[in-house]
Design a protein around this motif. Sequence first.
Motif, PDB file in Angstrom:
ATOM      1  N   GLN A  44       0.827  -1.199   0.000  1.00  0.00           N
ATOM      2  CA  GLN A  44       0.000   0.000   0.000  1.00  0.00           C
ATOM      3  C   GLN A  44       0.871   1.262   0.000  1.00  0.00           C
ATOM      4  O   GLN A  44       0.483   2.293  -0.551  1.00  0.00           O
ATOM      5  CB  GLN A  44      -0.922  -0.010   1.223  1.00  0.00           C
ATOM      6  N   GLY A  45       2.042   1.168   0.577  1.00  0.00           N
ATOM      7  CA  GLY A  45       2.956   2.308   0.594  1.00  0.00           C
ATOM      8  C   GLY A  45       3.949   2.333  -0.544  1.00  0.00           C
ATOM      9  O   GLY A  45       4.653   3.334  -0.736  1.00  0.00           O
ATOM     10  N   TYR A  46       4.014   1.251  -1.314  1.00  0.00           N
ATOM     11  CA  TYR A  46       4.980   1.166  -2.411  1.00  0.00           C
ATOM     12  C   TYR A  46       4.621   2.139  -3.532  1.00  0.00           C
ATOM     13  O   TYR A  46       3.444   2.276  -3.893  1.00  0.00           O
ATOM     14  CB  TYR A  46       5.004  -0.262  -2.967  1.00  0.00           C
ATOM     15  N   ARG A  47       5.628   2.791  -4.083  1.00  0.00           N
ATOM     16  CA  ARG A  47       5.461   3.601  -5.288  1.00  0.00           C
ATOM     17  C   ARG A  47       6.574   3.242  -6.266  1.00  0.00           C
ATOM     18  O   ARG A  47       7.737   3.112  -5.862  1.00  0.00           O
ATOM     19  CB  ARG A  47       5.538   5.105  -4.977  1.00  0.00           C
ATOM     20  N   TYR A  48       6.225   3.093  -7.528  1.00  0.00           N
ATOM     21  CA  TYR A  48       7.261   2.925  -8.549  1.00  0.00           C
ATOM     22  C   TYR A  48       8.179   4.147  -8.548  1.00  0.00           C
ATOM     23  O   TYR A  48       7.711   5.280  -8.426  1.00  0.00           O
ATOM     24  CB  TYR A  48       6.628   2.786  -9.933  1.00  0.00           C
ATOM     25  N   ASN A  49       9.469   3.909  -8.687  1.00  0.00           N
ATOM     26  CA  ASN A  49      10.444   4.983  -8.787  1.00  0.00           C
ATOM     27  C   ASN A  49      11.008   4.999 -10.209  1.00  0.00           C
ATOM     28  O   ASN A  49      11.869   4.176 -10.542  1.00  0.00           O
ATOM     29  CB  ASN A  49      11.570   4.780  -7.773  1.00  0.00           C
ATOM     30  N   PRO A  50      10.543   5.905 -11.068  1.00  0.00           N
ATOM     31  CA  PRO A  50      10.977   5.905 -12.469  1.00  0.00           C
ATOM     32  C   PRO A  50      12.485   6.094 -12.652  1.00  0.00           C
ATOM     33  O   PRO A  50      13.019   5.737 -13.714  1.00  0.00           O
ATOM     34  CB  PRO A  50      10.194   7.080 -13.079  1.00  0.00           C
ATOM     35  N   SER A  51      13.180   6.621 -11.633  1.00  0.00           N
ATOM     36  CA  SER A  51      14.630   6.789 -11.780  1.00  0.00           C
ATOM     37  C   SER A  51      15.352   5.440 -11.811  1.00  0.00           C
ATOM     38  O   SER A  51      16.527   5.372 -12.178  1.00  0.00           O
ATOM     39  CB  SER A  51      15.182   7.658 -10.644  1.00  0.00           C
ATOM     40  N   GLU A  52      14.657   4.367 -11.442  1.00  0.00           N
ATOM     41  CA  GLU A  52      15.249   3.024 -11.529  1.00  0.00           C
ATOM     42  C   GLU A  52      15.292   2.516 -12.972  1.00  0.00           C
ATOM     43  O   GLU A  52      15.944   1.505 -13.247  1.00  0.00           O
ATOM     44  CB  GLU A  52      14.442   2.042 -10.670  1.00  0.00           C
ATOM     45  N   ILE A  53      14.591   3.199 -13.873  1.00  0.00           N
ATOM     46  CA  ILE A  53      14.497   2.770 -15.271  1.00  0.00           C
ATOM     47  C   ILE A  53      15.298   3.704 -16.171  1.00  0.00           C
ATOM     48  O   ILE A  53      15.130   4.922 -16.122  1.00  0.00           O
ATOM     49  CB  ILE A  53      13.024   2.738 -15.737  1.00  0.00           C
ATOM     50  N   HIS A  54      16.153   3.108 -17.000  1.00  0.00           N
ATOM     51  CA  HIS A  54      17.007   3.863 -17.931  1.00  0.00           C
ATOM     52  C   HIS A  54      16.623   3.459 -19.355  1.00  0.00           C
ATOM     53  O   HIS A  54      16.666   2.273 -19.702  1.00  0.00           O
ATOM     54  CB  HIS A  54      18.477   3.566 -17.650  1.00  0.00           C
ATOM     55  N   ILE A  55      16.226   4.441 -20.165  1.00  0.00           N
ATOM     56  CA  ILE A  55      15.719   4.185 -21.519  1.00  0.00           C
ATOM     57  C   ILE A  55      16.533   4.986 -22.526  1.00  0.00           C
ATOM     58  O   ILE A  55      16.698   6.204 -22.372  1.00  0.00           O
ATOM     59  CB  ILE A  55      14.235   4.602 -21.638  1.00  0.00           C
ATOM     60  N   THR A  56      17.057   4.330 -23.543  1.00  0.00           N
ATOM     61  CA  THR A  56      17.743   5.008 -24.644  1.00  0.00           C
ATOM     62  C   THR A  56      17.328   4.361 -25.958  1.00  0.00           C
ATOM     63  O   THR A  56      16.851   3.223 -25.981  1.00  0.00           O
ATOM     64  CB  THR A  56      19.282   4.940 -24.509  1.00  0.00           C
ATOM     65  N   GLN A  57      17.515   5.113 -27.044  1.00  0.00           N
ATOM     66  CA  GLN A  57      17.197   4.588 -28.371  1.00  0.00           C
ATOM     67  C   GLN A  57      18.327   4.936 -29.324  1.00  0.00           C
ATOM     68  O   GLN A  57      18.792   6.073 -29.363  1.00  0.00           O
ATOM     69  CB  GLN A  57      15.873   5.170 -28.876  1.00  0.00           C
ATOM     70  N   HIS A  58      18.786   3.942 -30.082  1.00  0.00           N
ATOM     71  CA  HIS A  58      19.829   4.134 -31.082  1.00  0.00           C
ATOM     72  C   HIS A  58      19.259   3.700 -32.430  1.00  0.00           C
ATOM     73  O   HIS A  58      19.081   2.497 -32.668  1.00  0.00           O
ATOM     74  CB  HIS A  58      21.075   3.322 -30.740  1.00  0.00           C
TER      75      HIS A  58
END
Length: 388
Positions: A85-99
């Motif tokens: 119930q207290g958990y929130r996704y932390n988007p800084s844990e995800i790294h996205i790049t495109q080549h």
Amino acid sequence: MKLNSILDNDFYKFTMQHCVIKLFPKARARYKFINRGQHAYPPGFDKLLRRAVDEMQYLQLSQEEKDFLAVTCPYLDPTYLDFLQGYRYNPSEIHITQHGDQLEVHADGYWYRTILWEVPLMSLICELYYEATGQQRVPDEEVIAITRAKIERYKELNITIADFGTRRRHSLAVQKLVVQTLREYGGHTFIGTSNVHLAMRNGVKPVGTHAHEWFMFHAAKYGFKMANMLGLEHWVHVYRGDLGIALSDTYTTPVFFEQFDKKFAKLFDGVRHDSGDPLRFADETILHYQGKGINPLSKTIIFSDGLNYEKVAAIAAHCRGKIGMSFGIGTNFTNDVGLTPLNIVVKMYEARPEDAPRWTPVVKLSDEKGKYTGDEHMIALAKEMLEL
């Protein structure tokens, strides 16, 4: 587009997260996106995905959802439900790049947190891909008709079926239609879905236990020879007989059966098949139980490897009267909409057990060599250690 429920995820992610919090709260994990089908992503796709991932920080478990889990899944501790119930996704844990047209996605953080990213990342990538490339699926009425026709045929086989299609679905809208149709027309044949949100909304059972990453982490912490045994032991320690389907092919089925001794064979309700020849696997499983003095008809194999009607019919004919069986069907339910399904995965590739001085590459050696994943050197080391 964005997800609208934190429970729009596969059930085994939550059951594993529950264990990780109890047993490995300081462990860290890294995951990466693998584009098996070499799909080309349009310019700017990384930015679309970034926006969708950033939106996930606002998801949170509602009281209604918490109450559903408490009643439906009593083996999940109240302390875990409070945590969720207290958990929130932390988007800084995800790294996205495109080549060019190739996409790179990595997740990095504490395992108890990053474990929830895999499935929603894949479902977002799939849905955004079809939107960004302007591909049009068949209308809702046809999705319903296709699904109804399938479940009517499965009913004739006198078997049980679950929806395992969250990861590579066309979209949430399609999976909603599929699960609603299966529930309406499936009768006793349809027993549930791996998607917890849709299980709750449709009044059916959330289905699942654990995934390959459970055993992959155990190899990083305890070594390849002990990974299966301690993975099973820890599962039993937490769930005390609930959630009793063991995944067999993280380091090939023969290696698994070497450690699936009489204790585990009696304790677990059955095993899940996820790679290799299903008929051969069934025969090996039957022989294993018989060798332990256990009636195979008291146990169940969950088949879940790229199934369609023809495969299911062949497996059912082979197993009937010999061993219990059930089937988890994924993409063939949730992405049969007139378009090409994406062939993608997100896999753990490194783990850092608590207080470990460095990261350890993790690998999976399924019963199909083409499905081996991980560092080539570590794959070779695992094969040497396990005498494969």
